[in-house]
Write a protein that holds these residues in place. Structure first.
Motif, PDB file in Angstrom:
ATOM      1  N   LYS A   8       0.824  -1.213   0.000  1.00  0.00           N
ATOM      2  CA  LYS A   8       0.000   0.000   0.000  1.00  0.00           C
ATOM      3  C   LYS A   8       0.857   1.263   0.000  1.00  0.00           C
ATOM      4  O   LYS A   8       0.437   2.306   0.459  1.00  0.00           O
ATOM      5  CB  LYS A   8      -0.946   0.011   1.201  1.00  0.00           C
ATOM      6  N   LYS A   9       2.063   1.150  -0.552  1.00  0.00           N
ATOM      7  CA  LYS A   9       2.952   2.297  -0.624  1.00  0.00           C
ATOM      8  C   LYS A   9       3.378   2.524  -2.071  1.00  0.00           C
ATOM      9  O   LYS A   9       3.530   1.578  -2.838  1.00  0.00           O
ATOM     10  CB  LYS A   9       4.170   2.080   0.259  1.00  0.00           C
ATOM     11  N   ALA A  10       3.537   3.785  -2.426  1.00  0.00           N
ATOM     12  CA  ALA A  10       4.070   4.180  -3.734  1.00  0.00           C
ATOM     13  C   ALA A  10       5.448   4.770  -3.473  1.00  0.00           C
ATOM     14  O   ALA A  10       5.583   5.713  -2.698  1.00  0.00           O
ATOM     15  CB  ALA A  10       3.165   5.210  -4.398  1.00  0.00           C
ATOM     16  N   TYR A  11       6.466   4.205  -4.100  1.00  0.00           N
ATOM     17  CA  TYR A  11       7.839   4.628  -3.864  1.00  0.00           C
ATOM     18  C   TYR A  11       8.278   5.580  -4.964  1.00  0.00           C
ATOM     19  O   TYR A  11       8.234   5.242  -6.145  1.00  0.00           O
ATOM     20  CB  TYR A  11       8.741   3.401  -3.800  1.00  0.00           C
ATOM     21  N   LEU A  12       8.705   6.797  -4.569  1.00  0.00           N
ATOM     22  CA  LEU A  12       9.114   7.832  -5.513  1.00  0.00           C
ATOM     23  C   LEU A  12      10.612   8.027  -5.498  1.00  0.00           C
ATOM     24  O   LEU A  12      11.247   7.957  -4.442  1.00  0.00           O
ATOM     25  CB  LEU A  12       8.467   9.174  -5.147  1.00  0.00           C
ATOM     26  N   GLN A  13      11.140   8.286  -6.692  1.00  0.00           N
ATOM     27  CA  GLN A  13      12.553   8.607  -6.827  1.00  0.00           C
ATOM     28  C   GLN A  13      12.708   9.495  -8.049  1.00  0.00           C
ATOM     29  O   GLN A  13      12.036   9.277  -9.071  1.00  0.00           O
ATOM     30  CB  GLN A  13      13.386   7.339  -7.011  1.00  0.00           C
ATOM     31  N   GLU A  14      13.569  10.496  -7.957  1.00  0.00           N
ATOM     32  CA  GLU A  14      13.824  11.353  -9.108  1.00  0.00           C
ATOM     33  C   GLU A  14      14.396  10.503 -10.237  1.00  0.00           C
ATOM     34  O   GLU A  14      15.219   9.620 -10.008  1.00  0.00           O
ATOM     35  CB  GLU A  14      14.798  12.474  -8.746  1.00  0.00           C
ATOM     36  N   ALA A  15      13.947  10.767 -11.453  1.00  0.00           N
ATOM     37  CA  ALA A  15      14.391   9.997 -12.615  1.00  0.00           C
ATOM     38  C   ALA A  15      14.813  10.949 -13.732  1.00  0.00           C
ATOM     39  O   ALA A  15      14.351  10.872 -14.856  1.00  0.00           O
ATOM     40  CB  ALA A  15      13.273   9.067 -13.086  1.00  0.00           C
ATOM     41  N   GLY A  16      15.668  11.872 -13.381  1.00  0.00           N
ATOM     42  CA  GLY A  16      16.105  12.860 -14.360  1.00  0.00           C
ATOM     43  C   GLY A  16      15.528  14.227 -14.049  1.00  0.00           C
ATOM     44  O   GLY A  16      14.764  14.406 -13.110  1.00  0.00           O
ATOM     45  N   LYS A  17      15.875  15.187 -14.886  1.00  0.00           N
ATOM     46  CA  LYS A  17      15.501  16.576 -14.640  1.00  0.00           C
ATOM     47  C   LYS A  17      13.996  16.815 -14.684  1.00  0.00           C
ATOM     48  O   LYS A  17      13.469  17.612 -13.927  1.00  0.00           O
ATOM     49  CB  LYS A  17      16.196  17.457 -15.671  1.00  0.00           C
TER      50      LYS A  17
END
Length: 97
Positions: A8-17
């Motif tokens: 029940k979690k959404a994992y976010l990470q920057e993926a470029g500019k």
């Protein structure tokens, strides 16, 4: 190994500019879907749904889903897909490639 709590979690990470990567674990969905995505923000929730489905398989399974969202849609607390709401976890680094 992933736990039930991860489902029940959404994992976010920057993926470029210009993009943010969102990872969902244990999503029940079709094996294959050819469709466009609708990405809409409602307050602190980003909703993603299939639109204009061209084809899909008949078999469903649980799998990991990756989405790339425009960085201007970032700053969310919740992520919704298939009418399931996930709590956002930022800067997650395990499993994202």
């Amino acid at each position: 190994m992933y736990s039930v709590e991860d489902s029940k979690k959404a994992y976010l990470q920057e993926a470029g500019k210009n993009w943010t990567q969102v990872e969902l674990l244990f999503v029940q969905d079709y094996d294959y879907v050819d469709a466009d995505l609708s990405i809409e923000r409602y307050g602190d929730t980003l909703s993603v749904e299939y639109v204009d489905v061209r084809s899909q398989s008949t078999h469903k399974c649980f799998s990991r889903h990756l989405f790339y969202i425009p960085v201007e849609k970032n700053g969310i607390k919740y992520f919704s897909f298939h009418n399931v709401v996930y709590e956002v976890v930022r800067d997650y680094v395990g499993g994202l490639n």
